[in-house]
Design an enzyme around this catalytic site. Structure first.
Site, PDB file in Angstrom:
ATOM      1  N   HIS A 129       4.830   3.711  -4.184  1.00 25.17           N
ATOM      2  CA  HIS A 129       4.697   4.221  -2.814  1.00 25.17           C
ATOM      3  C   HIS A 129       6.078   4.463  -2.197  1.00 25.17           C
ATOM      4  O   HIS A 129       7.063   3.834  -2.579  1.00 25.17           O
ATOM      5  CB  HIS A 129       3.943   3.220  -1.932  1.00 25.17           C
ATOM      6  CG  HIS A 129       2.472   3.130  -2.215  1.00 25.17           C
ATOM      7  ND1 HIS A 129       1.856   1.946  -2.531  1.00 25.17           N
ATOM      8  CD2 HIS A 129       1.502   4.077  -2.226  1.00 25.17           C
ATOM      9  CE1 HIS A 129       0.558   2.156  -2.725  1.00 25.17           C
ATOM     10  NE2 HIS A 129       0.324   3.445  -2.545  1.00 25.17           N
ATOM     11  N   CYS A 140       3.681  -3.953   2.443  1.00 25.77           N
ATOM     12  CA  CYS A 140       2.420  -3.657   1.753  1.00 25.77           C
ATOM     13  C   CYS A 140       1.280  -4.566   2.219  1.00 25.77           C
ATOM     14  O   CYS A 140       0.121  -4.157   2.229  1.00 25.77           O
ATOM     15  CB  CYS A 140       2.600  -3.824   0.253  1.00 25.77           C
ATOM     16  SG  CYS A 140       3.634  -2.594  -0.537  1.00 25.77           S
TER      17      CYS A 140
END
Length: 283
Positions: A181, A275
């Site tokens: 990501h 996250c």
């Protein structure tokens, strides 16, 4: 499903660094590397996750968030979803809108159901992303949204989001997909400063980011231990791993207060503080 039944009146996230008021977490009660879906998990597949240790580390993170004035909402963990601790990916807040992600990995599909149930229970409207889009690729700074183009977020999905958000400038940020990501290689800390792992980007993209921010570089070894994936909670306070010593030295040198929490068990699955947190109110 939540740590309290208080009515949620405000949904607002216009930056990654304004004071964090309310955030969604999920305890790692069933966390496991059942199916390797990123480079970090490859290293720890045989060792896997010590659940008791992960729960203890996550509890310390939650405790310190609360001590810093953050209201913590907890979604119920499920044996069906070993990656559910990473709540950032299942949804994201832009301005006054909550979006439900369209998760790319099969092992993660379904995690969003619990988030939808919580939103419905609190009468919070939401929109759904389509065509593959995850929250770890979404980074917001006022009227600009940086979106990572990766194996988890597609250009088609970004085009559709752009139609829904005409008041924002969407900047598509391609990066090396092995890093999963965008927030694993780039993270905005303030109006002027951002963390970056330069090797994940081509020179044109790096120059584009450098035109907007003073870039604090993260070395390869500390990128692997998620040095870029810090969580800003406002007032220049940042959650970071104690193991990422150089990142923390650099953050302090740039005027940030670093709150060190050992997250070493949780990062084995490829995610850290950002996250594991889905902000729904900042400001």
């Amino acid at each position: 499903m939540t740590t309290n039944n208080q009515r949620i009146d405000t949904i607002k996230c216009v930056t990654e660094y304004d004071t964090l008021r309310r955030v969604i977490l999920c305890q790692p009660e069933f966390m496991a590397i059942d199916e390797v879906i990123n480079e970090v998990q490859k290293k720890y597949e045989d060792e896997n996750i010590d659940i008791q240790r992960a729960m203890s580390q996550h509890a310390e993170f939650e405790k310190l968030l609360k001590e810093n004035g953050v209201e913590v909402i907890t979604l119920p963990p499920s044996e069906k979803y070993p990656e559910q601790v990473f709540t950032r990916d299942i949804g994201f807040t832009i301005g006054n809108d909550v979006f439900i992600a369209d998760l790319a990995a099969n092992i993660r599909k379904g995690e969003e159901i619990t988030l939808k149930e919580w939103l419905i229970a609190h009468d919070i409207p939401y929109q759904s992303a389509t065509d593959r889009m995850e929250g770890g690729d979404i980074i917001v700074d006022r009227d600009t949204i940086y979106i990572g183009i990766s194996s988890r977020t597609s250009r088609k999905a970004v085009n559709k989001l752009e139609e829904k958000l005409p008041d924002y400038q969407l900047k598509r940020i391609p990066f090396d997909g092995q890093y999963l990501h965008l927030d694993c290689v780039f993270n905005i800390l303030s109006p002027e400063k951002a963390l970056v792992f330069p090797a994940a980007f081509d020179q044109e993209t790096l120059h584009q980011l450098a035109d907007s921010y003073e870039l604090i570089e993260v070395a390869e070894d500390e990128q692997f231990s998620l040095g870029t994936n810090v969580l800003s909670i406002g007032n220049n306070k940042v959650f970071s791993l104690p193991q990422n010593e150089q990142v923390n030295i650099n953050l302090r040198a740039h005027g940030f207060e670093v709150i060190e929490v050992d997250f070493s068990e949780i990062i084995k699955s490829g995610g850290s503080f950002r996250c594991c947190s889905m902000p729904v109110e900042r400001g």
